[in-house]
Design a protein around this motif. Structure first.
Motif, PDB file in Angstrom:
ATOM      1  N   THR A  78       0.832  -1.204   0.000  1.00  0.00           N
ATOM      2  CA  THR A  78       0.000   0.000   0.000  1.00  0.00           C
ATOM      3  C   THR A  78       0.866   1.252   0.000  1.00  0.00           C
ATOM      4  O   THR A  78       0.613   2.202  -0.752  1.00  0.00           O
ATOM      5  CB  THR A  78      -0.947  -0.002   1.223  1.00  0.00           C
ATOM      6  OG1 THR A  78      -1.761  -1.198   1.197  1.00  0.00           O
ATOM      7  CG2 THR A  78      -1.865   1.203   1.200  1.00  0.00           C
ATOM      8  N   ARG A  79       1.914   1.242   0.820  1.00  0.00           N
ATOM      9  CA  ARG A  79       2.844   2.378   0.832  1.00  0.00           C
ATOM     10  C   ARG A  79       3.574   2.499  -0.495  1.00  0.00           C
ATOM     11  O   ARG A  79       3.788   3.611  -0.998  1.00  0.00           O
ATOM     12  CB  ARG A  79       3.858   2.226   1.968  1.00  0.00           C
ATOM     13  CG  ARG A  79       3.315   2.448   3.356  1.00  0.00           C
ATOM     14  CD  ARG A  79       4.460   2.622   4.358  1.00  0.00           C
ATOM     15  NE  ARG A  79       5.337   1.458   4.384  1.00  0.00           N
ATOM     16  CZ  ARG A  79       5.223   0.436   5.237  1.00  0.00           C
ATOM     17  NH1 ARG A  79       4.247   0.437   6.136  1.00  0.00           N
ATOM     18  NH2 ARG A  79       6.076  -0.575   5.201  1.00  0.00           N
ATOM     19  N   GLU A  80       3.990   1.360  -1.059  1.00  0.00           N
ATOM     20  CA  GLU A  80       4.755   1.373  -2.312  1.00  0.00           C
ATOM     21  C   GLU A  80       3.986   2.079  -3.423  1.00  0.00           C
ATOM     22  O   GLU A  80       4.582   2.782  -4.244  1.00  0.00           O
ATOM     23  CB  GLU A  80       5.087  -0.060  -2.727  1.00  0.00           C
ATOM     24  CG  GLU A  80       5.861  -0.175  -4.032  1.00  0.00           C
ATOM     25  CD  GLU A  80       6.166  -1.616  -4.395  1.00  0.00           C
ATOM     26  OE1 GLU A  80       6.178  -1.914  -5.608  1.00  0.00           O
ATOM     27  OE2 GLU A  80       6.374  -2.438  -3.478  1.00  0.00           O
ATOM     28  N   PHE A  81       2.676   1.906  -3.452  1.00  0.00           N
ATOM     29  CA  PHE A  81       1.865   2.555  -4.474  1.00  0.00           C
ATOM     30  C   PHE A  81       1.472   3.987  -4.096  1.00  0.00           C
ATOM     31  O   PHE A  81       0.771   4.653  -4.860  1.00  0.00           O
ATOM     32  CB  PHE A  81       0.605   1.733  -4.763  1.00  0.00           C
ATOM     33  CG  PHE A  81       0.850   0.570  -5.678  1.00  0.00           C
ATOM     34  CD1 PHE A  81       1.099   0.769  -7.031  1.00  0.00           C
ATOM     35  CD2 PHE A  81       0.848  -0.727  -5.195  1.00  0.00           C
ATOM     36  CE1 PHE A  81       1.332  -0.296  -7.880  1.00  0.00           C
ATOM     37  CE2 PHE A  81       1.081  -1.800  -6.039  1.00  0.00           C
ATOM     38  CZ  PHE A  81       1.324  -1.590  -7.390  1.00  0.00           C
ATOM     39  N   GLY A  82       1.911   4.459  -2.947  1.00  0.00           N
ATOM     40  CA  GLY A  82       1.594   5.823  -2.533  1.00  0.00           C
ATOM     41  C   GLY A  82       0.144   6.016  -2.170  1.00  0.00           C
ATOM     42  O   GLY A  82      -0.413   7.107  -2.355  1.00  0.00           O
ATOM     43  N   LEU A  83      -0.495   4.981  -1.624  1.00  0.00           N
ATOM     44  CA  LEU A  83      -1.911   5.022  -1.299  1.00  0.00           C
ATOM     45  C   LEU A  83      -2.125   5.240   0.198  1.00  0.00           C
ATOM     46  O   LEU A  83      -1.447   4.621   1.013  1.00  0.00           O
ATOM     47  CB  LEU A  83      -2.588   3.717  -1.717  1.00  0.00           C
ATOM     48  CG  LEU A  83      -2.451   3.310  -3.182  1.00  0.00           C
ATOM     49  CD1 LEU A  83      -3.011   1.909  -3.393  1.00  0.00           C
ATOM     50  CD2 LEU A  83      -3.141   4.314  -4.092  1.00  0.00           C
TER      51      LEU A  83
END
Length: 319
Positions: free
Chosen positions: A265-270
């Motif tokens: 979730t963090r990796e996608f900037g969400l």
């Protein structure tokens, strides 16, 4: 808290999920503006002028206005497409629609110090192939997957074991015979290697036949809200079942799976993501997909999810 809105809720005229968050923010007396930005230029106006510190101006839908320089948070749900219906049909309307998207979107995306849940660029980047690759990198188990249009390889994948066909994008579309929904379906033997596979990108996965539970996980920042779904009905796609036949209860997942969910979730900037996973009869958890604008109101933790989303927006608006 300022009296004028510093939160934009960008969504269409019918959005029961957004309504819940709006009601919570209203209870907290947090000013907001619900504006369907996709209705620009038909029923929404934009007036922006470039200053030394960025864009200043106003978005107005006739009943609510928001100053661009005061915007601090955007809850981007499901705004309409930029239809530009006031333009003449055909190439003129297509041009007007592209310009509307570039103008409204471009100005909003250029505003500094804005918290997005979620930024449209992050949503766009969250394609199914990118998701599945990120799941695997994070250590989540993903069903064996093939994407392509080569009939020979299509047939070879299906011949290795029961395969299901899934869409790579939204499951609903307007077809020549009306509104249709394409749920997950098992690939029949007579379709193995069908030459019609050349017509588009096909998304096939190995069927997890012995599934015993499905999970909907709402990730809000670092917080996870896990719901477990059960049904006595046989199914390939739980979304195709009568909702009355599916029961939800609070669920749990291994710590390693939870940490992987946060990582991706963090990796996608969400700041928000609705995840779908399942567990088979041996207890193995499989990651299926995530939706940056997924639904959560049907889950047991819906009130907590609503408050968690409102917390993020309120905090950003207070800056």
């Amino acid at each position: 808290m300022p009296d004028r809105p510093r939160i934009l809720v960008a969504t269409g005229p019918i959005d029961a999920t957004a309504d819940l968050v709006i009601d919570e923010l209203n209870r907290r007396r947090v000013p907001l503006a619900r504006i369907d930005v996709g209705a620009f230029p038909d029923s929404v106006t934009l007036s922006a002028r470039l200053g030394t510190s960025g864009w200043i101006g106003e978005i107005d839908n006739g009943s609510r206005a928001l100053r661009l320089e005061e915007l601090r948070a955007v809850y981007w749900r499901r705004p309409s497409a930029y239809a530009a219906e006031t333009a003449a049909p055909g190439p003129v309307r297509e041009f007007a629609s592209r310009e509307a998207r570039a103008g409204m979107g471009g100005v909003l995306y250029a505003l500094p110090d804005v918290t997005w849940m979620n930024h449209p660029h992050a949503i766009t980047a969250c394609t199914k192939p990118a998701q599945l690759a990120a799941f695997a990198r994070a250590g989540l188990l993903v069903p064996d997957t093939w994407i392509g249009n080569e009939p020979k390889d299509h047939g070879a994948f299906c011949a290795e074991g029961s395969a299901v066909s899934k869409t790579l994008g939204p499951i609903a579309y307007d077809g020549p015979d009306g509104y249709r929904v394409l749920f997950t379906g098992r690939v029949p033997h007579e379709h193995f290697g069908d030459v019609r596979a050349q017509a588009t990108a096909n998304h096939l996965q190995r069927e997890i036949a012995d599934k015993v539970a499905e999970y909907r996980v709402a990730a809000v920042g670092e917080r996870l809200f896990i719901s477990e779904a059960h049904t006595a009905s046989p199914y390939l796609d739980i979304r195709a079942l009568d909702p009355e036949s599916v029961t939800y209860k609070p669920g749990t997942l291994p710590d390693s799976v939870q940490e992987a969910i946060r990582t991706v979730t963090r990796e996608f900037g969400l700041l928000f993501a609705a995840w779908d996973l399942l567990r088979d009869a041996e207890g193995t958890v499989w990651a299926l997909e995530l939706n940056p604008a997924g639904q959560w109101a049907f889950t047991p933790d819906s009130d907590e999810i609503m408050r968690a989303i409102a917390d993020h927006l309120e905090e950003a608006a207070s800056q």
